[in-house]
Design a protein around this motif. Structure first.
Motif, PDB file in Angstrom:
ATOM      1  N   GLN A 600       0.743  -1.135   0.061  1.00  0.00           N
ATOM      2  CA  GLN A 600       0.017  -0.051   0.144  1.00  0.00           C
ATOM      3  C   GLN A 600       1.027   1.475  -0.165  1.00  0.00           C
ATOM      4  OE1 GLN A 600      -2.858   0.083   3.193  1.00  0.00           O
ATOM      5  NE2 GLN A 600      -3.586  -2.115   2.763  1.00  0.00           N
ATOM      6  N   HIS A 601       0.465   2.292  -0.630  1.00  0.00           N
ATOM      7  CA  HIS A 601       0.979   3.455  -0.579  1.00  0.00           C
ATOM      8  C   HIS A 601       1.287   4.310   0.755  1.00  0.00           C
ATOM      9  CE1 HIS A 601       2.690   7.340  -1.681  1.00  0.00           C
ATOM     10  NE2 HIS A 601       1.455   8.049  -1.164  1.00  0.00           N
ATOM     11  N   VAL A 602       2.204   4.488   1.157  1.00  0.00           N
ATOM     12  CA  VAL A 602       2.496   5.026   2.530  1.00  0.00           C
ATOM     13  C   VAL A 602       3.268   6.573   2.308  1.00  0.00           C
ATOM     14  CG1 VAL A 602       3.830   4.877   4.706  1.00  0.00           C
ATOM     15  CG2 VAL A 602       2.986   2.852   3.570  1.00  0.00           C
ATOM     16  N   PRO A 603       2.512   7.634   2.920  1.00  0.00           N
ATOM     17  CA  PRO A 603       3.019   8.986   2.566  1.00  0.00           C
ATOM     18  C   PRO A 603       4.146   9.324   3.372  1.00  0.00           C
ATOM     19  CG  PRO A 603       0.883   9.033   3.852  1.00  0.00           C
ATOM     20  CD  PRO A 603       1.084   7.503   3.366  1.00  0.00           C
ATOM     21  N   GLU A 604       5.048   9.708   2.619  1.00  0.00           N
ATOM     22  CA  GLU A 604       6.479  10.112   3.609  1.00  0.00           C
ATOM     23  C   GLU A 604       6.390  11.674   3.600  1.00  0.00           C
ATOM     24  OE1 GLU A 604       9.925   8.349   1.381  1.00  0.00           O
ATOM     25  OE2 GLU A 604       9.063   6.201   1.710  1.00  0.00           O
ATOM     26  N   GLU A 605       7.212  11.986   4.472  1.00  0.00           N
ATOM     27  CA  GLU A 605       7.344  13.403   4.840  1.00  0.00           C
ATOM     28  C   GLU A 605       8.433  14.140   3.791  1.00  0.00           C
ATOM     29  OE1 GLU A 605       8.054  16.199   8.876  1.00  0.00           O
ATOM     30  OE2 GLU A 605       9.393  14.428   8.428  1.00  0.00           O
ATOM     31  N   HIS A 606       7.995  15.140   3.307  1.00  0.00           N
ATOM     32  CA  HIS A 606       8.534  15.898   2.439  1.00  0.00           C
ATOM     33  C   HIS A 606       9.839  16.424   3.249  1.00  0.00           C
ATOM     34  CE1 HIS A 606      10.004  18.709  -0.487  1.00  0.00           C
ATOM     35  NE2 HIS A 606       9.299  18.409  -1.452  1.00  0.00           N
ATOM     36  N   PRO A 607      10.948  16.390   2.472  1.00  0.00           N
ATOM     37  CA  PRO A 607      12.406  16.850   3.122  1.00  0.00           C
ATOM     38  C   PRO A 607      12.220  18.328   3.584  1.00  0.00           C
ATOM     39  CG  PRO A 607      12.964  15.777   1.178  1.00  0.00           C
ATOM     40  CD  PRO A 607      11.532  15.825   1.189  1.00  0.00           C
ATOM     41  N   LYS A 608      11.511  19.226   2.953  1.00  0.00           N
ATOM     42  CA  LYS A 608      11.059  20.550   3.280  1.00  0.00           C
ATOM     43  C   LYS A 608       9.943  20.895   4.465  1.00  0.00           C
ATOM     44  CE  LYS A 608      13.107  22.615  -0.678  1.00  0.00           C
ATOM     45  NZ  LYS A 608      12.952  23.567  -2.016  1.00  0.00           N
ATOM     46  N   ASP A 609       9.671  19.841   4.850  1.00  0.00           N
ATOM     47  CA  ASP A 609       8.552  19.717   6.007  1.00  0.00           C
ATOM     48  C   ASP A 609       9.139  19.342   7.208  1.00  0.00           C
ATOM     49  OD1 ASP A 609       6.218  21.053   4.797  1.00  0.00           O
ATOM     50  OD2 ASP A 609       5.456  18.974   4.033  1.00  0.00           O
ATOM     51  N   LYS A 610      10.593  18.932   7.109  1.00  0.00           N
ATOM     52  CA  LYS A 610      11.173  18.758   8.369  1.00  0.00           C
ATOM     53  C   LYS A 610      11.345  19.930   9.254  1.00  0.00           C
ATOM     54  CE  LYS A 610      13.484  14.630   6.717  1.00  0.00           C
ATOM     55  NZ  LYS A 610      12.678  13.745   7.443  1.00  0.00           N
ATOM     56  N   LYS A 611      11.814  19.911  10.614  1.00  0.00           N
ATOM     57  CA  LYS A 611      11.754  21.045  11.521  1.00  0.00           C
ATOM     58  C   LYS A 611      12.740  21.906  11.129  1.00  0.00           C
ATOM     59  CE  LYS A 611      12.118  21.942  16.508  1.00  0.00           C
ATOM     60  NZ  LYS A 611      12.527  21.489  17.853  1.00  0.00           N
ATOM     61  N   ASP A 612      13.975  21.835  10.747  1.00  0.00           N
ATOM     62  CA  ASP A 612      14.633  22.848  10.425  1.00  0.00           C
ATOM     63  C   ASP A 612      14.108  23.702   9.298  1.00  0.00           C
ATOM     64  OD1 ASP A 612      16.563  21.750  12.008  1.00  0.00           O
ATOM     65  OD2 ASP A 612      17.962  20.782  10.479  1.00  0.00           O
ATOM     66  N   PHE A 613      13.584  23.245   8.238  1.00  0.00           N
ATOM     67  CA  PHE A 613      13.012  24.063   7.285  1.00  0.00           C
ATOM     68  C   PHE A 613      11.883  24.914   7.853  1.00  0.00           C
ATOM     69  CE2 PHE A 613      15.459  20.933   4.499  1.00  0.00           C
ATOM     70  CZ  PHE A 613      15.765  21.978   3.370  1.00  0.00           C
ATOM     71  N   VAL A 614      10.905  24.432   8.640  1.00  0.00           N
ATOM     72  CA  VAL A 614       9.692  24.873   9.253  1.00  0.00           C
ATOM     73  C   VAL A 614      10.377  26.076  10.044  1.00  0.00           C
ATOM     74  CG1 VAL A 614       7.791  25.094  10.859  1.00  0.00           C
ATOM     75  CG2 VAL A 614       8.362  22.904   9.396  1.00  0.00           C
ATOM     76  N   VAL A 615      11.406  25.983  10.904  1.00  0.00           N
ATOM     77  CA  VAL A 615      12.088  27.081  11.727  1.00  0.00           C
ATOM     78  C   VAL A 615      12.273  28.082  10.858  1.00  0.00           C
ATOM     79  CG1 VAL A 615      13.709  27.601  13.329  1.00  0.00           C
ATOM     80  CG2 VAL A 615      12.547  25.520  13.790  1.00  0.00           C
ATOM     81  N   LYS A 616      13.189  27.805   9.867  1.00  0.00           N
ATOM     82  CA  LYS A 616      13.700  28.786   9.142  1.00  0.00           C
ATOM     83  C   LYS A 616      12.373  29.818   8.313  1.00  0.00           C
ATOM     84  CE  LYS A 616      17.791  26.731   7.300  1.00  0.00           C
ATOM     85  NZ  LYS A 616      18.639  25.869   6.205  1.00  0.00           N
ATOM     86  N   ARG A 617      11.309  29.071   8.075  1.00  0.00           N
ATOM     87  CA  ARG A 617      10.291  29.565   7.489  1.00  0.00           C
ATOM     88  C   ARG A 617       9.724  30.628   8.383  1.00  0.00           C
ATOM     89  NH1 ARG A 617       8.856  24.772   4.541  1.00  0.00           N
ATOM     90  NH2 ARG A 617       7.442  24.063   5.898  1.00  0.00           N
ATOM     91  N   VAL A 618       9.504  30.010   9.661  1.00  0.00           N
ATOM     92  CA  VAL A 618       8.818  30.945  10.744  1.00  0.00           C
ATOM     93  C   VAL A 618       9.771  32.097  11.087  1.00  0.00           C
ATOM     94  CG1 VAL A 618       8.440  30.876  13.234  1.00  0.00           C
ATOM     95  CG2 VAL A 618       7.673  28.942  11.884  1.00  0.00           C
ATOM     96  N   LYS A 619      10.949  32.070  11.092  1.00  0.00           N
ATOM     97  CA  LYS A 619      11.849  33.073  11.179  1.00  0.00           C
ATOM     98  C   LYS A 619      11.544  34.257   9.963  1.00  0.00           C
ATOM     99  CE  LYS A 619      14.393  31.217  14.551  1.00  0.00           C
ATOM    100  NZ  LYS A 619      13.974  31.818  16.005  1.00  0.00           N
ATOM    101  N   ARG A 620      11.600  33.736   8.989  1.00  0.00           N
ATOM    102  CA  ARG A 620      11.189  34.617   7.484  1.00  0.00           C
ATOM    103  C   ARG A 620       9.875  35.499   7.726  1.00  0.00           C
ATOM    104  NH1 ARG A 620      11.746  37.715   5.036  1.00  0.00           N
ATOM    105  NH2 ARG A 620      12.064  38.185   2.802  1.00  0.00           N
TER     106      ARG A 620
END
Length: 929
Positions: A600-620
């Motif tokens: 069955q298809h298992v959705p995987e987390e996109h690399p840009k949805d990982k914590k480091d990227f999220v933190v950078k977006r919040v700062k921006r």
């Protein structure tokens, strides 16, 4: 039957005991039972005395008058009426009663003094009135003189507005032909003079039903609506405020007590209210009314027609509007701005009309009322559908689209009408751009419901794709894109966004950003671009590119300031996506492995949805000023800022507050203030998220800086709401930290925390197995015990509060010990009773105290010695008990240590303990031993 005389005596006793409410009740029962006239006069004048004490002066005057009607020379009743009339500002009448009292008892100094005081007050009142009359006359002379200097005119206009807001000034203007003169100012057609006149009239009407009614009749509702119809936003808004003030008075809202003026008898206001409602409904469909005027008429209907409280069973105003004006509201939502016969509209007119449709529908009480609403809509829309007249049919489809943005369930029923959905799809294939524009918009609103989305997917997706690829009209292009985005997210259909975009969602997002930044495009089209981004930012690559596009962010923030429900929701949705503040389901590893095994298809987390990227977006986003934009969005009217939008904004705020280093920025840009209403109103999830964000700020910030003035007291309740077992541990912990911070600021804040019933919850967390929760709760209690009411709860019999604190002092956790020992030191210092009680709550008390006094941590040791000093100081017998234990050796050992700046405070307390024991004669100085 009760005896009136006994009831009178009972009332007298209550009066002497200052229980005026019960005294009134006794006198009232006696009045109902009594048949004797003389006794009746006594009862009325006694009750008048009670009303005087209760400051209910109108009732006091009324009762005194009844007593005087029975006995005209009742001196007590006369004097009490004089006192009541004086308080009501009726000085002339009060003076007459005082004169009668002085005639009956000419030697009574009290009456003579009252006459002198009232005489002086009357003279002063006349002087002020005369002075005010001259000022009013002078102002009007300046304003009506075309040759007056501009500065003088402006000053006179401002003075007139201020005077109109004061009761005495408003009454003088009214009595001196002021309304007629204000009407002359309005007729000058000078914008500044019109504004001054309208604002003065608003002040005069505020809180005074009689005057407001007289002004309404003198000006005429037709004239007021005509002034509101002008194409001048400032004047239209000022007239709207005037009409709202008059409406408030007619509805009995915002009533203020005005001394000195007896309110005239006002007839039933229903006729006037219906007259106003009919004129507002007529404004909706008049071509003479400007877009701003139409908006103000809709705003007034939105505010005043639906019930404020659904517990009130009278929804007659709503049913009246449905019967007499529903078709007129539908005509407004059915307007097509691109067509030549369109009524003058603003960007917000049709959405405001949809909001009104929704409020009216929600205000209906039963199915027959809702059926009547539906039938009127169906019949009116059917009358507009004409296969031979496409323009007429377009208006019908636009109406359905407008209803879908209002009462959605009703809109879905209208979509089920024969031919409506088919007509929408057919119009998409039309060669005329206006047909495509209206049809695509309608399809977008219709596709929110999955069953409708399925129909559109089957029949309209291909058309939408064709429209997007072939049309050169950007207004249609952006709408087609949003339609496809929306269908792609509706129930996870095969016709998803990725299939349409062929893997290039970034390209579509770039186009949306381009449209959004283009200020030459009309606001409605830019609104659709925002909605497109709300869907496209679900893609991790898109959201990462978006936050790096400074002009696009600023354009979106600017659009968020507009009064548009859809834009607010779309902006909030895009920001939730960018900050990943949506809820995500945790994948159970075992189930993931099972799914892979079964292919069955298992959705995987996109690399840009990982914590480091999220933190950078919040700062921006923080750097771009997102907090200021969110704070502006929170201020929007409740009809525009829906509960769902509030929840989304609360989610974004929580993400922005995640890093303690960013919380100062959130506070500086107004985030603290904006979060308070979000924590109080909205969805349950939204309130929890906002409360948690407040807790994060409160935990580490100076409350005086983060929540200045009285605002800090509003934050306590949201924090207390997080002290709940249904909330997670982090929410509990940060709420406790916030309350600890608050309780250390002032006793008023401690009192507020106690009043919000937080104490039992804080005590429960002191029992927690979780070390950090127990520590935070104990630290909070340490600050709270400074409050006297909290101390009294510890003193009260039948509770284990003191036992808990004593046992916590014996914990291995050093931080818990510090807090618990601090609480115990303050409690034993403030309440001597607790010193002896401490020795009774547990047999371990002495062992715990000795361990505190010998602790390696100097802070704990100092607090332990302070507790020992408090116990010794409280009672000689208790001191004797302590001297007979090993504690004496501990105190002696510490006191003999050499002076040391680092631990001098500890040595000094130990020496103070021994000095107190010597004062009692329990031990002798070393030289005498």
């Amino acid at each position: 039957m009760e005896d009136p005389i006994q009831l009178k005596e009972e009332g007298n006793k209550y009066f002497q005991a200052s229980d005026y409410e019960k005294a009134v009740q006794s006198y009232t029962r006696a009045i109902k039972l009594n048949k004797d006239k003389a006794l009746q006069a006594v009862l009325y004048r006694n009750r008048a005395a009670c009303f005087l004490k209760k400051e209910e002066y109108a009732k006091a005057a009324s009762d005194a008058s009844r007593a005087i009607d029975i006995n005209a020379s009742d001196i007590k009743a006369l004097y009490r009426r004089s006192q009541a009339l004086e308080k009501l500002g009726k000085l002339d009448q009060a003076f007459k009663d005082a004169q009668k009292c002085a005639t009956i008892e000419p030697r009574n100094k009290n009456f003579q003094e009252t006459l002198r005081r009232l005489g002086a007050d009357i003279q002063e009142k006349l002087r002020i009135q005369f002075s005010t009359d001259l000022r009013v006359q002078k102002m009007f002379e300046i304003l009506l003189d075309e040759n007056s200097e501009k500065e003088k005119r402006e000053k006179a206009a401002n003075n007139l507005i201020v005077l109109g807001r004061e009761e005495a000034g408003a009454e003088r203007i009214f009595q001196n032909n002021g309304v007629s003169l204000l009407l002359q100012l309005i007729e000058t057609k000078n914008a500044e003079l019109i504004l001054a006149a309208v604002r003065t009239l608003s002040g005069m009407c505020t809180g005074h039903k009689a005057r407001a009614t007289a002004i309404l009749h003198y000006l005429g509702i037709d004239n007021i609506c005509m002034w509101m119809s002008v194409n001048n936003e400032e004047i239209s808004l000022a007239v709207c405020n005037l009409l709202q003030t008059i409406t408030d008075c007619l509805l009995g809202q915002g009533k203020e007590e005005h001394h000195g003026k007896e309110e005239a008898v006002v007839l039933d206001t229903k006729k006037d209210l219906r007259m106003i409602t009919m004129c507002l409904l007529d404004m909706l469909v008049s071509k003479k009314v400007s877009g701003q005027g139409r908006d103000q008429a809709l705003n007034l209907l939105n505010k005043n027609i639906p019930r404020k409280d659904l517990k009130d069973h009278d929804n007659s105003r709503t049913t009246f509007v449905i019967d007499n004006g529903l078709k007129k509201i539908l005509k407004v939502v059915g307007q097509i701005p691109e067509m030549p016969d369109c009524l003058p509209l603003t960007e917000n007119t049709q959405l405001t009309a949809s909001v009104l449709l929704n409020k009216l529908y929600d205000d209906l009480r039963c199915d027959p009322e809702r059926d009547n609403y539906r039938v009127i809509c169906e019949e009116y829309i059917k009358s507009k559908i004409d296969p031979q007249d496409m323009d007429k049919t377009l208006h019908a489809i636009q109406m359905v689209s407008g209803v879908l943005q209002g009462p959605f369930d009703l809109g879905n029923k209208l979509l089920g009408m024969k031919g409506v959905m088919e007509m929408m799809v057919a119009l998409c294939g039309s060669e005329r751009e206006i047909d495509q524009l209206v049809a695509v918009e309608a399809l977008i609103h219709a596709s929110t419901k999955l069953s409708r989305a399925t129909f559109i997917i089957s029949n309209g997706v291909t058309l939408l794709k064709e429209i997007y690829k072939k049309t050169k009209n950007e207004k249609i292009k952006i709408r087609a894109l949003v339609g496809l985005c929306k269908l792609g997210s509706a129930g996870g259909t095969d016709y998803g966004l990725r299939q349409f975009a062929e893997g290039s969602t970034e390209k579509l997002a770039k186009q949306c950003r381009k449209w959004m930044c283009n200020t030459s495009i009309d606001a409605r089209t830019r609104k659709w671009a925002v909605e497109g981004l709300a869907y496209l930012t679900l893609d991790a690559d898109v959201k990462d590119d978006f936050v790096e596009d400074e002009p696009a962010l600023q354009a979106m923030f600017e659009l968020a300031k507009t009064s548009d429900k859809t834009i607010l929701y779309s902006v909030a949705s895009a920001l939730v996506n960018c900050t990943n503040s949506y809820d995500t389901k945790e994948l159970v590893p075992e189930l993931v492995q099972l799914a892979k095994f079964s292919k069955q298809h298992v959705p995987e987390e996109h690399p840009k949805d990982k914590k480091d990227f999220v933190v950078k977006r919040v700062k921006r986003l923080l750097k771009a000023g997102v907090v200021s934009a969110l704070a502006c969005m929170v201020k929007a009217d409740s009809a525009i800022l829906t509960d769902q939008s509030k929840e989304l904004i609360a989610r974004v705020f929580l993400a922005l507050c995640e890093d303690p280093r960013d919380r100062g920025t959130v506070i500086a840009q107004g985030g603290g203030k904006a979060l308070i209403p979000l924590a109080v109103e909205g969805t349950e999830v939204g309130k929890i998220k906002a409360s948690h964000a407040l807790a994060k700020i409160a935990a580490i910030s100076n409350p005086d800086m983060a929540f200045p003035g009285e605002r800090v007291y509003e934050v306590v309740r949201p924090l207390v709401s997080l002290l709940n077992t249904e909330r997670d541990g982090l929410q509990n912990y940060e709420a406790l930290l916030g309350l600890t911070n608050f309780s250390g600021r002032s006793d008023k804040l401690r009192m507020k925390i106690v009043k919000e019933r937080a104490l039992p919850d804080i005590e429960n967390y002191m029992f927690e197995n979780h070390d950090q929760l127990r520590q935070a709760a104990t630290e909070c209690m340490c600050n709270l015990v400074v409050n006297k009411e909290v101390q009294e709860r510890f003193v009260a019999d039948g509770n284990d509060r003191l036992k808990l604190v004593v046992l916590l002092c014996g914990e291995d956790d050093e931080k818990v010990q510090v807090a618990a020992a601090g609480a115990l030191a303050m409690l034993t210092a403030a309440q001597k009773k607790l010193c002896s009680k401490m020795t009774e709550v547990t047999t371990q008390w002495l062992e715990i105290l000795q361990r505190l006094c010998l602790h390696d941590n100097m802070e704990v040791q100092h607090r332990g010695l302070v507790i020992a000093f408090n116990l010794i100081s409280a009672d000689k017998e208790l001191a004797k008990k302590l001297v007979e234990t090993e504690l004496l050796e501990i105190l002696t050992y510490i006191s003999k240590q050499e002076d040391d700046p680092k631990k001098q405070h500890i040595i000094n307390v130990a020496r103070d303990c021994l000095t107190r024991c010597m004062d009692y004669g329990l031990i002798k100085p070393l030289s005498q031993a």
